[in-house]
Design an enzyme around this catalytic site. Structure first.
Site, PDB file in Angstrom:
ATOM      1  NE  ARG A   1      49.867  34.676  47.547  1.00  0.00           N
ATOM      2  CZ  ARG A   1      49.689  34.459  46.345  1.00  0.00           C
ATOM      3  NH1 ARG A   1      50.503  34.725  45.500  1.00  0.00           N
ATOM      4  NH2 ARG A   1      48.347  34.104  45.748  1.00  0.00           N
TER       5      ARG A   1
ATOM      6  CB  SER B   1      43.957  39.150  44.348  1.00  0.00           C
ATOM      7  OG  SER B   1      45.001  39.729  43.729  1.00  0.00           O
ATOM      8  CD  GLU B   2      37.628  40.597  48.742  1.00  0.00           C
ATOM      9  OE1 GLU B   2      36.811  40.470  49.573  1.00  0.00           O
ATOM     10  OE2 GLU B   2      37.570  41.555  48.014  1.00  0.00           O
TER      11      GLU B   2
ATOM     12  CB  CYS C   1      42.455  31.861  45.912  1.00  0.00           C
ATOM     13  SG  CYS C   1      42.534  32.231  44.107  1.00  0.00           S
TER      14      CYS C   1
ATOM     15  NE  ARG D   1      41.815  36.511  36.212  1.00  0.00           N
ATOM     16  CZ  ARG D   1      41.193  35.294  35.821  1.00  0.00           C
ATOM     17  NH1 ARG D   1      41.499  34.313  36.870  1.00  0.00           N
ATOM     18  NH2 ARG D   1      40.463  35.018  35.073  1.00  0.00           N
TER      19      ARG D   1
ATOM     20  CB  THR E   1      39.856  31.234  34.027  1.00  0.00           C
ATOM     21  OG1 THR E   1      39.632  32.312  35.017  1.00  0.00           O
ATOM     22  CG2 THR E   1      41.120  31.359  33.750  1.00  0.00           C
TER      23      THR E   1
ATOM     24  CG  ASP F   1      44.987  39.997  36.255  1.00  0.00           C
ATOM     25  OD1 ASP F   1      44.153  40.614  37.032  1.00  0.00           O
ATOM     26  OD2 ASP F   1      45.851  39.278  36.773  1.00  0.00           O
TER      27      ASP F   1
ATOM     28  NE  ARG G   1      44.747  39.803  39.777  1.00  0.00           N
ATOM     29  CZ  ARG G   1      45.570  38.751  39.936  1.00  0.00           C
ATOM     30  NH1 ARG G   1      45.549  38.415  41.262  1.00  0.00           N
ATOM     31  NH2 ARG G   1      46.011  38.161  39.212  1.00  0.00           N
TER      32      ARG G   1
ATOM     33  CE  LYS H   1      50.282  38.744  42.470  1.00  0.00           C
ATOM     34  NZ  LYS H   1      49.839  37.904  43.443  1.00  0.00           N
TER      35      LYS H   1
END
EC number: 3.5.4.25
Length: 198
Positions: free
Chosen positions: A49, A52-53, A67, A94, A114, A126, A128, A154
């Site tokens: 997995r 993301s924080e 999350c 993100r 969002t 996004d 990231r 991803k």
């Protein structure tokens, strides 16, 4: 290689004992963490997995997102499998940062979704950089994974960075009335593959 492996220690958890491995970005000094469970060596693809924080979801139990639910479910699946990796990707919100995430939440409270909230703040939907995660996998000696994710982007980015994703394993948990619009937006505007919840 954008990272170096700098430290490791045992991390006992409710799911069992993990090996916590710390990485540092060479350009920025930012840190990231991998949790390794069991023996990940060998040719068999590893259940993994890339998480993301999310301080609000992971540590503060927010219902605005999925999350925290995904983090717990991923650790459960990895422990049940007997081997696996959770990469804790330190790119909050993100990758817009915690304070901008709070600003985005305020815009969402005013009716923006969002994606629209990020755009209002001058960010992409996004921000990231998942190529860092490919380097973490490589530094752990892993090149083939079964990836726990609902995000096909991803999968695409990690594949382009040289990680063999042999299977996308859905991780659909945590839908509730407080995050239904958020999840619907991620599906409609960001391409996340969200079916029925577990």
């Amino acid at each position: 290689m954008q990272l170096k492996r700098v430290a490791e220690a045992k991390l006992p958890t409710p799911w069992g004992d993990f090996l916590m491995v710390g990485f540092e970005e060479l350009a920025t000094g930012h840190d990231h963490v991998a949790l390794v469970f069991g023996d990940i060596s060998g040719q068999t693809p590893v259940l993994a997995r890339v998480h993301s924080e999310c301080l609000t979801g992971d540590a503060l139990f927010s219902l605005r997102c999925d999350c925290g639910f995904q983090l717990e479910a991923a650790l459960t699946h990895i422990a049940e499998e007997g081997r696996g990796i959770l990469l804790y990707h330190r790119q909050e919100g993100r990758n817009i940062g915690l304070l901008n995430k709070i600003r985005a939440y305020a815009l969402q409270d005013q009716g923006y979704d969002t994606v629209e909230a990020n755009h209002q703040l001058g960010f992409a939907a996004d921000e990231r950089d998942f190529t860092l995660c490919a380097d973490m996998f490589k530094l752990l000696g892993v090149d083939a994974v079964r990836l726990l994710t609902n995000n096909p982007k991803k999968v695409e980015i990690l594949t382009e960075a040289g990680i063999n994703i042999v299977e996308r394993v859905p991780l659909i948990v945590g839908r509730n009335p407080k995050n239904a619009h958020y999840l619907d937006t991620k599906a409609a505007k960001m391409g996340h593959l969200l079916g029925k919840t577990e």
